[in-house]
Write a protein that holds these residues in place. Structure first.
Motif, PDB file in Angstrom:
ATOM      1  N   ARG A  65      -7.677 -12.460  -9.047  1.00  0.00           N
ATOM      2  CA  ARG A  65      -8.876 -11.527  -8.945  1.00  0.00           C
ATOM      3  C   ARG A  65      -9.685 -11.400 -10.317  1.00  0.00           C
ATOM      4  O   ARG A  65     -10.905 -11.063 -10.072  1.00  0.00           O
ATOM      5  CB  ARG A  65      -8.035 -10.183  -8.743  1.00  0.00           C
ATOM      6  CG  ARG A  65      -8.796  -8.973  -8.486  1.00  0.00           C
ATOM      7  CD  ARG A  65      -7.891  -7.892  -8.211  1.00  0.00           C
ATOM      8  NE  ARG A  65      -8.743  -6.704  -7.933  1.00  0.00           N
ATOM      9  CZ  ARG A  65      -9.285  -5.932  -8.817  1.00  0.00           C
ATOM     10  NH1 ARG A  65      -9.061  -6.000 -10.283  1.00  0.00           N
ATOM     11  NH2 ARG A  65      -9.933  -4.734  -8.332  1.00  0.00           N
ATOM     12  N   LEU A  86     -16.926  -9.910  -2.703  1.00  0.00           N
ATOM     13  CA  LEU A  86     -15.482 -10.249  -3.287  1.00  0.00           C
ATOM     14  C   LEU A  86     -14.890  -9.969  -1.905  1.00  0.00           C
ATOM     15  O   LEU A  86     -14.738  -8.996  -1.482  1.00  0.00           O
ATOM     16  CB  LEU A  86     -15.255  -9.326  -4.397  1.00  0.00           C
ATOM     17  CG  LEU A  86     -13.708  -9.694  -4.845  1.00  0.00           C
ATOM     18  CD1 LEU A  86     -13.590 -11.011  -5.249  1.00  0.00           C
ATOM     19  CD2 LEU A  86     -13.442  -8.700  -5.853  1.00  0.00           C
ATOM     20  N   LYS A  87     -13.932 -11.103  -1.568  1.00  0.00           N
ATOM     21  CA  LYS A  87     -13.357 -11.061  -0.207  1.00  0.00           C
ATOM     22  C   LYS A  87     -11.919 -11.257  -0.613  1.00  0.00           C
ATOM     23  O   LYS A  87     -11.702 -11.903  -1.717  1.00  0.00           O
ATOM     24  CB  LYS A  87     -13.621 -11.937   0.762  1.00  0.00           C
ATOM     25  CG  LYS A  87     -15.125 -12.046   1.396  1.00  0.00           C
ATOM     26  CD  LYS A  87     -15.055 -10.922   2.316  1.00  0.00           C
ATOM     27  CE  LYS A  87     -16.541 -10.918   3.318  1.00  0.00           C
ATOM     28  NZ  LYS A  87     -16.283 -10.047   4.365  1.00  0.00           N
ATOM     29  N   TRP A  88     -10.822 -10.775  -0.030  1.00  0.00           N
ATOM     30  CA  TRP A  88      -9.390 -10.942  -0.376  1.00  0.00           C
ATOM     31  C   TRP A  88      -8.779 -11.736   0.968  1.00  0.00           C
ATOM     32  O   TRP A  88      -8.788 -10.764   1.899  1.00  0.00           O
ATOM     33  CB  TRP A  88      -8.746  -9.739  -0.798  1.00  0.00           C
ATOM     34  CG  TRP A  88      -7.138 -10.063  -1.183  1.00  0.00           C
ATOM     35  CD1 TRP A  88      -6.775 -10.756  -2.547  1.00  0.00           C
ATOM     36  CD2 TRP A  88      -6.126  -9.718  -0.432  1.00  0.00           C
ATOM     37  NE1 TRP A  88      -5.643 -10.643  -2.268  1.00  0.00           N
ATOM     38  CE2 TRP A  88      -5.009 -10.210  -1.142  1.00  0.00           C
ATOM     39  CE3 TRP A  88      -6.134  -9.246   0.763  1.00  0.00           C
ATOM     40  CZ2 TRP A  88      -4.001  -9.964  -0.845  1.00  0.00           C
ATOM     41  CZ3 TRP A  88      -4.606  -8.979   1.127  1.00  0.00           C
ATOM     42  CH2 TRP A  88      -3.713  -9.348   0.582  1.00  0.00           C
ATOM     43  N   TYR A  92      -5.434 -14.899  -2.369  1.00  0.00           N
ATOM     44  CA  TYR A  92      -6.266 -15.278  -3.379  1.00  0.00           C
ATOM     45  C   TYR A  92      -7.666 -14.664  -3.170  1.00  0.00           C
ATOM     46  O   TYR A  92      -7.854 -14.073  -1.964  1.00  0.00           O
ATOM     47  CB  TYR A  92      -6.722 -16.732  -3.392  1.00  0.00           C
ATOM     48  CG  TYR A  92      -5.411 -17.525  -3.969  1.00  0.00           C
ATOM     49  CD1 TYR A  92      -5.267 -17.367  -5.305  1.00  0.00           C
ATOM     50  CD2 TYR A  92      -5.124 -18.605  -3.222  1.00  0.00           C
ATOM     51  CE1 TYR A  92      -4.316 -18.106  -5.860  1.00  0.00           C
ATOM     52  CE2 TYR A  92      -3.814 -19.236  -3.714  1.00  0.00           C
ATOM     53  CZ  TYR A  92      -3.539 -19.118  -5.056  1.00  0.00           C
ATOM     54  OH  TYR A  92      -2.620 -19.804  -5.694  1.00  0.00           O
ATOM     55  N   HIS A  93      -8.493 -14.227  -3.836  1.00  0.00           N
ATOM     56  CA  HIS A  93      -9.857 -13.695  -3.809  1.00  0.00           C
ATOM     57  C   HIS A  93     -10.883 -14.610  -3.651  1.00  0.00           C
ATOM     58  O   HIS A  93     -10.711 -15.729  -4.366  1.00  0.00           O
ATOM     59  CB  HIS A  93     -10.081 -12.726  -5.090  1.00  0.00           C
ATOM     60  CG  HIS A  93      -9.140 -11.634  -5.001  1.00  0.00           C
ATOM     61  ND1 HIS A  93      -7.961 -11.629  -5.521  1.00  0.00           N
ATOM     62  CD2 HIS A  93      -9.411 -10.090  -4.627  1.00  0.00           C
ATOM     63  CE1 HIS A  93      -7.351 -10.331  -5.340  1.00  0.00           C
ATOM     64  NE2 HIS A  93      -8.342  -9.572  -5.093  1.00  0.00           N
TER      65      HIS A  93
END
Length: 125
Positions: A65, A86-88, A92-93
């Motif tokens: 992150r 920003l994707k999660w 993980y990001h």
């Protein structure tokens, strides 16, 4: 005599048939211009926001992150025309950039992005 009767019947049938279709051909329904404009603007907004899932995107990063946030801030500081997200996805990001209709459009953007992010690649989510 029988022959002329058949011809008259056929001609009568054809005239009735063509009159019926001519009546259908004359119907007209005007286009609701404000509604059409609203639909077009909605479609354009959905294209820009990435609501369609059949688009290409570019992935800059996949990892922790803190590093993801740092890379996103650095990318945003470059002031390139493509928006970053920003994707999660557990665990993980990810940093995704842009929403492209075609592979060609994504390839053009990737060439520019690869100047600063060598590991960037195209994906189709």
């Amino acid at each position: 005599m029988e022959y002329t009767k058949n011809i008259k019947s056929i001609l009568l049938f054809l005239s009735l048939f063509s009159t019926a279709f001519q009546g259908f051909a004359q119907s007209y329904k005007p286009v609701n211009k404000p509604k059409l404009d609203e639909l077009v603007s909605t479609k354009i907004a959905m294209d820009r926001s990435g609501d369609f899932k059949d688009r290409f995107t570019i992935q800059l990063f996949y990892g922790e992150r803190d590093k993801a946030i740092d890379i996103k801030q650095k990318y945003d500081a470059l002031d390139l025309p493509w928006k970053s997200e920003l994707k999660w996805e557990s665990p993980y990001h990810k940093i995704w950039v842009g929403t492209y209709r075609s592979r060609l459009e994504a390839d053009r953007a990737l060439l520019k992005i690869k100047e600063d992010y060598k590991d960037a690649f195209i994906l189709k989510p």
